[in-house]
Design an enzyme around this catalytic site. Structure first.
Site, PDB file in Angstrom:
ATOM      1  N   LYS A  22     -34.752  18.188  14.757  1.00 21.79           N
ATOM      2  CA  LYS A  22     -34.087  16.905  15.052  1.00 21.79           C
ATOM      3  C   LYS A  22     -32.615  16.939  14.633  1.00 21.79           C
ATOM      4  O   LYS A  22     -31.726  16.578  15.399  1.00 21.79           O
ATOM      5  CB  LYS A  22     -34.807  15.773  14.301  1.00 21.79           C
ATOM      6  CG  LYS A  22     -34.023  14.467  14.227  1.00 21.79           C
ATOM      7  CD  LYS A  22     -34.737  13.394  13.435  1.00 21.79           C
ATOM      8  CE  LYS A  22     -34.480  13.408  11.955  1.00 21.79           C
ATOM      9  NZ  LYS A  22     -33.267  12.730  11.488  1.00 21.79           N
ATOM     10  N   ASN A  23     -32.368  17.370  13.389  1.00 24.93           N
ATOM     11  CA  ASN A  23     -31.014  17.265  12.852  1.00 24.93           C
ATOM     12  C   ASN A  23     -30.062  18.320  13.414  1.00 24.93           C
ATOM     13  O   ASN A  23     -28.888  18.355  13.055  1.00 24.93           O
ATOM     14  CB  ASN A  23     -31.043  17.321  11.316  1.00 24.93           C
ATOM     15  CG  ASN A  23     -31.638  16.043  10.750  1.00 24.93           C
ATOM     16  OD1 ASN A  23     -31.782  15.052  11.474  1.00 24.93           O
ATOM     17  ND2 ASN A  23     -31.992  16.052   9.473  1.00 24.93           N
ATOM     18  N   CYS A 116     -32.083   5.808   8.442  1.00 22.62           N
ATOM     19  CA  CYS A 116     -32.916   5.498   7.284  1.00 22.62           C
ATOM     20  C   CYS A 116     -32.111   4.816   6.185  1.00 22.62           C
ATOM     21  O   CYS A 116     -30.948   5.154   5.953  1.00 22.62           O
ATOM     22  CB  CYS A 116     -33.521   6.782   6.712  1.00 22.62           C
ATOM     23  SG  CYS A 116     -34.734   7.536   7.786  1.00 22.62           S
ATOM     24  N   ARG A 121     -24.432   4.574   2.680  1.00 26.18           N
ATOM     25  CA  ARG A 121     -24.130   5.769   3.493  1.00 26.18           C
ATOM     26  C   ARG A 121     -22.779   5.568   4.189  1.00 26.18           C
ATOM     27  O   ARG A 121     -22.702   5.334   5.396  1.00 26.18           O
ATOM     28  CB  ARG A 121     -25.249   6.026   4.516  1.00 26.18           C
ATOM     29  CG  ARG A 121     -26.582   6.323   3.872  1.00 26.18           C
ATOM     30  CD  ARG A 121     -27.668   6.617   4.883  1.00 26.18           C
ATOM     31  NE  ARG A 121     -27.609   7.972   5.414  1.00 26.18           N
ATOM     32  CZ  ARG A 121     -28.489   8.474   6.286  1.00 26.18           C
ATOM     33  NH1 ARG A 121     -29.480   7.738   6.718  1.00 26.18           N
ATOM     34  NH2 ARG A 121     -28.376   9.707   6.715  1.00 26.18           N
ATOM     35  N   ILE A 123     -18.887   6.336   5.679  1.00 28.01           N
ATOM     36  CA  ILE A 123     -18.371   7.424   6.536  1.00 28.01           C
ATOM     37  C   ILE A 123     -16.905   7.716   6.173  1.00 28.01           C
ATOM     38  O   ILE A 123     -16.127   8.171   6.996  1.00 28.01           O
ATOM     39  CB  ILE A 123     -18.532   7.115   8.042  1.00 28.01           C
ATOM     40  CG1 ILE A 123     -17.826   5.806   8.424  1.00 28.01           C
ATOM     41  CG2 ILE A 123     -19.993   7.069   8.442  1.00 28.01           C
ATOM     42  CD1 ILE A 123     -17.654   5.670   9.945  1.00 28.01           C
ATOM     43  N   ASP A 124     -16.558   7.435   4.908  1.00 24.56           N
ATOM     44  CA  ASP A 124     -15.165   7.632   4.490  1.00 24.56           C
ATOM     45  C   ASP A 124     -14.694   9.081   4.641  1.00 24.56           C
ATOM     46  O   ASP A 124     -13.547   9.333   4.996  1.00 24.56           O
ATOM     47  CB  ASP A 124     -14.978   7.157   3.041  1.00 24.56           C
ATOM     48  CG  ASP A 124     -15.970   7.801   2.088  1.00 24.56           C
ATOM     49  OD1 ASP A 124     -17.133   8.036   2.496  1.00 24.56           O
ATOM     50  OD2 ASP A 124     -15.601   8.096   0.942  1.00 24.56           O
ATOM     51  N   ASP A 304     -34.410  15.993   2.064  1.00 19.85           N
ATOM     52  CA  ASP A 304     -35.395  15.557   3.061  1.00 19.85           C
ATOM     53  C   ASP A 304     -36.816  16.013   2.715  1.00 19.85           C
ATOM     54  O   ASP A 304     -37.786  15.487   3.278  1.00 19.85           O
ATOM     55  CB  ASP A 304     -35.025  16.073   4.456  1.00 19.85           C
ATOM     56  CG  ASP A 304     -33.747  15.440   4.977  1.00 19.85           C
ATOM     57  OD1 ASP A 304     -33.277  14.470   4.363  1.00 19.85           O
ATOM     58  OD2 ASP A 304     -33.221  15.927   5.997  1.00 19.85           O
ATOM     59  N   ILE A 326     -28.558  13.563  -3.872  1.00 16.39           N
ATOM     60  CA  ILE A 326     -27.820  13.356  -2.609  1.00 16.39           C
ATOM     61  C   ILE A 326     -27.704  11.875  -2.254  1.00 16.39           C
ATOM     62  O   ILE A 326     -26.609  11.387  -1.970  1.00 16.39           O
ATOM     63  CB  ILE A 326     -28.506  14.116  -1.439  1.00 16.39           C
ATOM     64  CG1 ILE A 326     -28.613  15.608  -1.768  1.00 16.39           C
ATOM     65  CG2 ILE A 326     -27.745  13.901  -0.130  1.00 16.39           C
ATOM     66  CD1 ILE A 326     -27.306  16.353  -1.821  1.00 16.39           C
ATOM     67  N   ARG A 396     -39.490   8.753  14.626  1.00 14.33           N
ATOM     68  CA  ARG A 396     -38.085   9.123  14.844  1.00 14.33           C
ATOM     69  C   ARG A 396     -37.873  10.622  14.666  1.00 14.33           C
ATOM     70  O   ARG A 396     -36.935  11.191  15.208  1.00 14.33           O
ATOM     71  CB  ARG A 396     -37.185   8.374  13.860  1.00 14.33           C
ATOM     72  CG  ARG A 396     -37.074   6.898  14.164  1.00 14.33           C
ATOM     73  CD  ARG A 396     -36.004   6.249  13.307  1.00 14.33           C
ATOM     74  NE  ARG A 396     -34.903   7.163  13.135  1.00 14.33           N
ATOM     75  CZ  ARG A 396     -34.261   7.388  11.999  1.00 14.33           C
ATOM     76  NH1 ARG A 396     -34.590   6.733  10.930  1.00 14.33           N
ATOM     77  NH2 ARG A 396     -33.275   8.248  11.941  1.00 14.33           N
TER      78      ARG A 396
HETATM   79  C1  EPZ Z   1     -27.785  14.407   7.251  1.00 12.10           C
HETATM   80  O1  EPZ Z   1     -27.399  13.061   6.982  1.00 12.10           O
HETATM   81  C2  EPZ Z   1     -29.190  14.350   7.798  1.00 12.10           C
HETATM   82  N1  EPZ Z   1     -29.190  13.556   9.019  1.00 12.10           N
HETATM   83  C3  EPZ Z   1     -30.118  13.735   6.756  1.00 12.10           C
HETATM   84  O2  EPZ Z   1     -31.446  13.795   7.263  1.00 12.10           O
HETATM   85  C4  EPZ Z   1     -30.062  14.567   5.471  1.00 12.10           C
HETATM   86  O3  EPZ Z   1     -30.833  13.910   4.484  1.00 12.10           O
HETATM   87  C5  EPZ Z   1     -28.608  14.669   4.996  1.00 12.10           C
HETATM   88  O4  EPZ Z   1     -27.764  15.196   6.061  1.00 12.10           O
HETATM   89  C6  EPZ Z   1     -28.444  15.562   3.788  1.00 12.10           C
HETATM   90  O5  EPZ Z   1     -28.961  16.837   4.053  1.00 12.10           O
HETATM   91  C7  EPZ Z   1     -28.864  14.110  10.172  1.00 12.10           C
HETATM   92  O6  EPZ Z   1     -28.540  15.280  10.269  1.00 12.10           O
HETATM   93  C8  EPZ Z   1     -28.943  13.259  11.373  1.00 12.10           C
HETATM   94  P1  EPZ Z   1     -24.427  13.551   4.405  1.00 12.10           P
HETATM   95  P2  EPZ Z   1     -25.878  12.695   6.700  1.00 12.10           P
HETATM   96  O7  EPZ Z   1     -23.234  13.088   5.148  1.00 12.10           O
HETATM   97  O8  EPZ Z   1     -25.018  13.489   7.595  1.00 12.10           O
HETATM   98  C9  EPZ Z   1     -22.478  10.714   1.058  1.00 12.10           C
HETATM   99  C10 EPZ Z   1     -33.617  12.968   7.690  1.00 12.10           C
HETATM  100  O9  EPZ Z   1     -34.556  12.511   6.976  1.00 12.10           O
HETATM  101  N2  EPZ Z   1     -21.369  10.555   1.995  1.00 12.10           N
HETATM  102  O10 EPZ Z   1     -24.493  14.961   3.970  1.00 12.10           O
HETATM  103  O11 EPZ Z   1     -25.775  11.231   6.740  1.00 12.10           O
HETATM  104  C11 EPZ Z   1     -23.711   9.968   1.565  1.00 12.10           C
HETATM  105  O12 EPZ Z   1     -23.644   8.609   1.249  1.00 12.10           O
HETATM  106  C12 EPZ Z   1     -32.182  12.565   7.450  1.00 12.10           C
HETATM  107  O13 EPZ Z   1     -33.812  13.741   8.642  1.00 12.10           O
HETATM  108  C13 EPZ Z   1     -20.259   9.836   1.615  1.00 12.10           C
HETATM  109  O14 EPZ Z   1     -20.156   9.327   0.487  1.00 12.10           O
HETATM  110  O15 EPZ Z   1     -25.748  13.216   5.203  1.00 12.10           O
HETATM  111  C14 EPZ Z   1     -24.821  10.700   0.868  1.00 12.10           C
HETATM  112  O16 EPZ Z   1     -24.975  10.194  -0.422  1.00 12.10           O
HETATM  113  C15 EPZ Z   1     -32.024  11.491   6.448  1.00 12.10           C
HETATM  114  N3  EPZ Z   1     -19.253   9.660   2.531  1.00 12.10           N
HETATM  115  C16 EPZ Z   1     -24.303  12.138   0.805  1.00 12.10           C
HETATM  116  O17 EPZ Z   1     -22.885  12.048   0.993  1.00 12.10           O
HETATM  117  C17 EPZ Z   1     -19.301  10.200   3.769  1.00 12.10           C
HETATM  118  O18 EPZ Z   1     -18.347  10.011   4.547  1.00 12.10           O
HETATM  119  C18 EPZ Z   1     -24.905  13.067   1.855  1.00 12.10           C
HETATM  120  O19 EPZ Z   1     -24.607  12.598   3.148  1.00 12.10           O
HETATM  121  C19 EPZ Z   1     -20.440  10.931   4.138  1.00 12.10           C
HETATM  122  C20 EPZ Z   1     -21.466  11.100   3.246  1.00 12.10           C
END
Ligand code: EPZ
Length: 416
Positions: A22-23, A116, A121, A123-124, A304, A326, A396
Site C-alpha cells: 500500500k505505502n 489514521c 501529523r 506537513i511542515d 506500523d 514515531i 484501507r
Molecule cells: C508514512 O506516513 C506511512 N504512510 C505510515 O503508514 C507510516 O507509519 C509512517 O510513514 C512512518 O513509517 C504512508 O506511507 C501512506 P512520516 P507519513 O512523515 O509519511 C512527523 C500505515 O499504517 N512529521 O514519516 O505520514 C509526523 O507527525 C501508515 O500504513 C512532522 O512532524 O509518516 C510523525 O510523528 C500509518 N512533520 C513522524 O514525523 C512533517 O512534515 C513520521 O511521519 C512530517 C512528519
C-alpha cells in the site's frame, strides 16, 4: 460499516501470498502525474486506499482502469490542480499529490489530508522543502494554496527523515532546474520503490537506499510499466498472527530483508524462522516476551508493526516494553486488547505488556489500520467469540484479509 466475527483459539497454519505494498503503490500513483503518458502498475492491491488515490487522479483529469492487480493510469489529459476536501480526507497519502501537482503544473490547492489518527501529523517538513525550491505555500482558511513559476534545485536538510516529506520533495525536485540534494531523507524500502518507478520513467536520482538523495531535475518523464514491491507490513501482521496463535505460516512473494527488524524480534521471542529469496516461514510453539520494542525509522523496528507485535506479546511469557518514538498517539488499540484480557498499561510513548496465559473474546472497535489488525490478531488467539467493528480501517490497507486468514484455518466472517 462492516464488522468481523471471529471464533478464536485456533493456530493459524498455511501459506499466504503477500500483496503489493500500500505505502509504495500510493506515492507511485501520485507520481504518475509527473509523467506524461500511460503507466502500467502491476501488483496493486484492491484496497480502499487504492480507490481513493484513483478518485483523485480521475478528479484531476487522468484516465484510470483496473485489470485485476494491475492499474493503468494515463496522465496525458491531466488538467486539474485542486483536490476537493472530501477526497483529501480519505487518506494521508493524498498529500503526496502536492509535490506531483507542483512539478506538473506549478500550482496546487488542497486541504489537510485525512488518514489514521495517530496524534498530530503536520506537513511542515513538506512545506519547508517546497519553499526552499521556490514555492509559495499559504493557508487560505482550511485550504493550502501553493504556486511557483519555476521550481529551482536546492539543498534541503530534513530535521527528521519523514517518509511523506521525502516522497513529496522527490516528486517536486523532478521539475527543478538543476540538482536537488535531499539530506536526512527517509530510507524506507517504499522510497526505494518510488525511485525505482521514477527511474523507469526516465528520472535520474542518485543515492537510492541512503539518506542523501540527489535528484537531477528537468528531465521529461515518460510513462512506464512497473511492479510494486511486496507489502512488508501485511507480511509483518501475518507473522505476528502466527506467533500469537502458536501457528505455522509460510509467506510467499516477499523480500525477507525488509522484515528484518520484525523477524529479529520474533526470533528473540522464541519463534523458529527460515527464509529464502522470496519466502519466509515461521513456526511458534512457545512465545516469550521481547523487550524493548522501540519503533524508529527504517531499518529499525517499524511503527506500523508495533500494534500487531503488541497483540502477539499479550500472551507471551514475561513482560515486554514498547516504546513508540514515531507517532505521539499510537497506543489507541490498547483499551481493546485490555478488554480481551490483556494486561497492558500505556502512558505517553511507553506501554508495558505483562503476558497473560490466554485472552478471551470481546466486542471491540477498530481505531486505525494497524490497531484494527492488532485486534484481529488478538481475536484469533483469544478463546471464544470476538466482534470487531469499523473494519473500514483495516480495509484501507489489507487486501483479502478474511480470505487469507480463512485459508489458514481461521474462523472469521464478515458481518454488517
Ligand atoms: C508514512 O506516513 C506511512 N504512510 C505510515 O503508514 C507510516 O507509519 C509512517 O510513514 C512512518 O513509517 C504512508 O506511507 C501512506 P512520516 P507519513 O512523515 O509519511 C512527523 C500505515 O499504517 N512529521 O514519516 O505520514 C509526523 O507527525 C501508515 O500504513 C512532522 O512532524 O509518516 C510523525 O510523528 C500509518 N512533520 C513522524 O514525523 C512533517 O512534515 C513520521 O511521519 C512530517 C512528519
Amino acid at each position: 460499516m462492516g464488522a468481523y466475527q471471529i471464533q478464536g483459539g485456533r493456530p493459524l497454519c498455511g501459506v499466504i501470498p503477500i500483496h503489493g505494498a500500500k505505502n509504495s503503490m500510493l506515492p507511485i500513483l501520485a507520481a504518475t502525474l509527473v509523467t506524461k503518458g500511460e503507466c502500467v502498475l502491476h501488483n496493486c492491491p484492491c484496497i480502499s486506499d487504492a480507490d481513493a488515490a484513483l478518485s483523485i487522479l480521475q478528479n484531476l483529469g487522468c484516465r484510470t482502469r483496473r485489470e485485476g492487480q494491475t492499474l493503468v493510469v494515463d496522465t496525458y489529459s491531466a488538467c486539474g490542480t485542486e483536490i476537493p476536501a472530501v477526497l483529501m480526507q480519505k487518506m494521508r497519502a493524498a498529500v503526496i499529490f502536492l509535490g506531483a501537482l507542483l512539478a506538473r503544473f506549478g500550482q496546487a490547492r488542497l486541504s489537510h489530508p485525512g488518514g489514521c489518527c495517530l496524534g498530530s501529523r503536520p506537513i511542515d517538513l513538506h512545506l519547508l522543502g517546497l519553499r526552499l525550491m521556490g514555492a509559495e505555500c499559504e493557508y487560505e482558511g482550511e485550504e493550502l494554496a501553493c504556486t511557483v513559476k519555476k521550481l529551482r534545485g536546492a539543498t534541503i536538510a530534513l530535521p527528521f527523515p519523514s517518509v511523506g516529506a521525502t516522497e513529496n520533495l522527490l516528486l517536486a525536485a523532478l521539475a527543478c532546474a538543476g540538482e536537488t540534494i535531499l539530506c536526512n531523507a527517509a530510507r524506507e524500502p517504499e522510497i526505494d520503490d518510488l525511485i525505482g518507478f521514477l527511474t523507469a520513467c526516465g528520472a535520474e536520482i542518485d543515492g537510492v537506499g541512503t539518506s542523501v538523495l540527489r535528484i537531477h531535475g528537468g528531465k521529461r518523464l515518460h510513462g512506464a510499466e512497473y511492479t510494486v514491491m511486496p507489502d512488508r507490513m501485511e507480511a509483518a501482521t501475518y507473522l505476528c498472527a502466527a506467533a500469537a496463535t502458536r501457528g505455522e505460516l509460510r509467506l510467499t512473494g516477499i523480500v525477507p530483508e525488509h522484515l528484518r527488524a520484525v523477524t529479529e524480534a520474533l526470533l528473540r521471542g522464541g519463534c523458529e524462522i527460515s527464509q529464502s529469496m522470496r519466502e519466509l516461514s515461521l513456526r511458534c510453539s512457545d512465545l516469550c516476551a521481547v523487550s524493548p520494542v522501540r519503533t524508529a525509522p527504517y531499518p529499525a523496528f517499524p511503527t506500523d508493526a508495533q500494534a500487531p507485535m503488541m497483540a502477539a506479546m499479550a500472551t507471551a511469557r514475561g513482560v515486554s516494553i514498547f516504546e513508540e518514538t514515531i507517532f505521539s498517539d499510537r497506543f489507541r488499540h490498547v483499551p481493546a486488547l485490555v478488554s480481551m484480557g490483556a494486561k497492558i498499561t500505556a502512558a505517553k510513548r511507553c506501554a508495558v505488556v505483562e503476558g497473560v496465559p490466554a485472552l478471551h473474546g470481546a466486542t471491540v472497535t477498530a481505531t486505525d489500520l494497524r490497531g484494527g489488525a492488532a485486534m484481529v490478531i488478538a481475536a484469533l488467539a483469544a478463546e471464544g467469540e470476538s466482534v470487531i467493528t469499523q473494519t473500514e480501517h483495516t480495509e484501507r490497507g489489507y487486501a483479502e484479509l478474511v480470505q487469507c486468514l480463512r485459508a489458514c484455518g481461521a474462523r472469521i466472517s464478515i458481518t454488517e
